[in-house]
Scaffold this motif. Structure first.
Motif, PDB file in Angstrom:
ATOM      1  N   PRO A 169       0.827  -1.217   0.006  1.00 49.31           N
ATOM      2  CA  PRO A 169       0.076  -0.243  -0.013  1.00 49.31           C
ATOM      3  C   PRO A 169       0.839   1.105   0.208  1.00 49.31           C
ATOM      4  N   THR A 170       0.113   2.407  -0.082  1.00 46.00           N
ATOM      5  CA  THR A 170       1.060   3.685  -0.289  1.00 46.00           C
ATOM      6  C   THR A 170       1.600   4.144   1.139  1.00 46.00           C
ATOM      7  N   GLY A 171       2.631   4.730   1.002  1.00 45.32           N
ATOM      8  CA  GLY A 171       3.424   4.984   2.119  1.00 45.32           C
ATOM      9  C   GLY A 171       4.081   4.252   3.059  1.00 45.32           C
ATOM     10  N   VAL A 172       4.113   2.928   3.022  1.00 46.67           N
ATOM     11  CA  VAL A 172       4.465   1.917   4.033  1.00 46.67           C
ATOM     12  C   VAL A 172       6.144   2.062   3.933  1.00 46.67           C
ATOM     13  N   GLY A 173       6.775   2.635   3.254  1.00 51.30           N
ATOM     14  CA  GLY A 173       8.278   2.675   3.265  1.00 51.30           C
ATOM     15  C   GLY A 173       9.070   1.755   1.940  1.00 51.30           C
ATOM     16  N   LYS A 174       8.154   1.395   0.940  1.00 52.42           N
ATOM     17  CA  LYS A 174       8.821   0.518  -0.174  1.00 52.42           C
ATOM     18  C   LYS A 174      10.015   1.207  -0.661  1.00 52.42           C
ATOM     19  N   THR A 175       9.969   2.648  -1.009  1.00 51.07           N
ATOM     20  CA  THR A 175      11.127   3.257  -1.764  1.00 51.07           C
ATOM     21  C   THR A 175      12.396   3.394  -0.781  1.00 51.07           C
TER      22      THR A 175
END
Ligand SMILES: Nc1nc2c(ncn2[C@@H]2O[C@H](COP(=O)(O)OP(=O)(O)OP(=O)(O)O)[C@@H](O)[C@H]2O)c(=O)[nH]1
Ligand SMILES: [Mg+2]
Length: 353
Positions: A169-175
């Motif tokens: 999901p968005t903003g979980v820290g993937k990048t």
């Protein structure tokens, strides 16, 4: 409960003593849709029964003095107490809903149904001769470790390129996690690493990874379609590790998830890690995992351990989805705040006081 009590009365008679009652769920799926069940433990003492029979005889023979009644009653009560004590001794304390271990698990946001299963059959604390509560805790920690023992980070082979994609999901820290992994594998371990980003929805997202790529000194490719991803992977055949960043997807958007699934289907060797934040509530995390399952993630990666008040979500999810754990991240700093998951360490954190 009323129905159960009526049945107790019918089966054991009016002299039955209620020793223990509990409500629980039976069957269902992932703790939902279970049937509400009621358990009632009742006892009737044979001595009590014969006393009450005697009592009836006494009554019928009209020797109905107060003193006789009192003696019969006292006898009845003392027998009942003995029976009750005997039966209560046989109930392992930790199976009760209010045992200290149950309280500890609930405090750490372990789902109550899971918590009850976890402590089932464990000896009550302080019941093992000469022991203290730490022994029972150790037994519980071992049970927890059993659910977390599939730990599997990224294994690089010198002869075959490894490809890993992070989804979630968005903003979980993937990048941020991609940057941490890239820095560790490229700078600390000296592997040839390349980055690919498929997050082309926001210019800022591409820039974010490009900056990390420049600092770490690894190439970065931007891909807009499955075909471009295929071509980029082909170009990076000489690398040890290719890390693919993807755009955050909403679990409720089926189209986005189908698109992601199609993108990652270009190469069956892509190892997919589902990135989840430990700060997400269990019910929401369950929904996220269920929806992202269309992409067949092989591993879970948990972020923001530093921000989570407990790791209940981690355990609840792994209890239901026996999936390998790869890494946990513990802060915003690149490259330091990442570590290979450790089941013993996680179990300790799950049982935090
Ligand atoms: N406290 C804490 N913050 C983290 C951690 N990992 C990432 N973050 C922060 O979380 C925020 C979002 O991180 P990103 O890496 O941009 O998240 P993302 O999943 O790539 O987001 P999208 O691409 O928008 O889906 C940033 O402020 C990060 O610094 C962590 O382990 N702990
Ligand atoms: Mg991102």
């Amino acid at each position: 409960m009323a129905e159960a009590m009526a049945q107790v009365k019918q089966d054991l008679g009016r002299d039955a003593v209620i020793l223990h009652t509990r409500r629980f769920k039976k069957g269902g799926f992932l703790g939902f849709f279970g049937k509400d069940m009621v358990e009632v433990m009742a006892a009737v003492d044979s001595a009590t029964a014969s006393i009450s029979q005697n009592k009836h005889q006494i009554n019928s023979s009209a020797i109905n003095t107060d003193a006789t009644k009192m003696t019969a009653l006292q006898f009845e009560m003392s027998n009942m107490r003995k029976t009750m004590e005997q039966i209560l001794c046989q109930i392992p304390k930790n199976d009760e809903q209010s045992s200290p271990l149950m309280d500890l698990l609930i405090k750490n946001d372990i789902d109550p149904v899971i918590a009850a299963n976890l402590i089932k059959g464990l000896p009550a604390e302080k019941t093992i001769a000469g022991s203290d509560e730490s022994i029972v805790r150790k037994l519980l920690a071992d049970r927890i470790i059993n659910y977390l023992k599939k730990v599997d980070g990224i294994k690089i082979s010198p002869s075959r390129r490894k490809t890993v994609a992070l989804i979630g999901p968005t903003g979980v820290g993937k990048t941020t996690t991609i940057a941490k992994l890239a820095a560790n594998f490229a700078l600390k371990e000296g592997y040839k690493v390349a980055l690919i980003t498929a997050d082309t929805y926001r210019i800022a997202a591409v820039e974010q990874l490009r900056i990390y790529g420049d600092i770490i000194g690894v190439p970065i490719d931007i891909v807009y379609s499955p075909d471009e991803l295929k071509a980029a992977l082909y170009r990076h055949n000489d690398k040890h590790l290719v890390l693919i960043d993807t755009a955050g997807r909403s679990p409720s958007n089926q189209d986005q998830l189908a698109e992601l699934q199609e993108l990652l289907a270009v190469d069956s060797e892509i190892e997919i890690h589902l990135v989840l934040s430990t700060t997400t509530k269990y019910k929401d995390a369950l929904e996220i995992v269920n929806k992202f399952m269309v992409c067949s993630p092989q591993k879970f990666l948990f972020t923001k351990v530093d921000e989570a008040s407990n790791l209940g979500t981690v355990f609840n999810l792994l209890y239901h989805f026996p999936t390998a754990l790869s890494y946990i991240t513990t802060g915003q700093s690149v490259p330091d705040d990442i570590e290979l998951a450790s089941s013993a360490k996680l179990a300790n954190m799950i049982l935090r006081d």
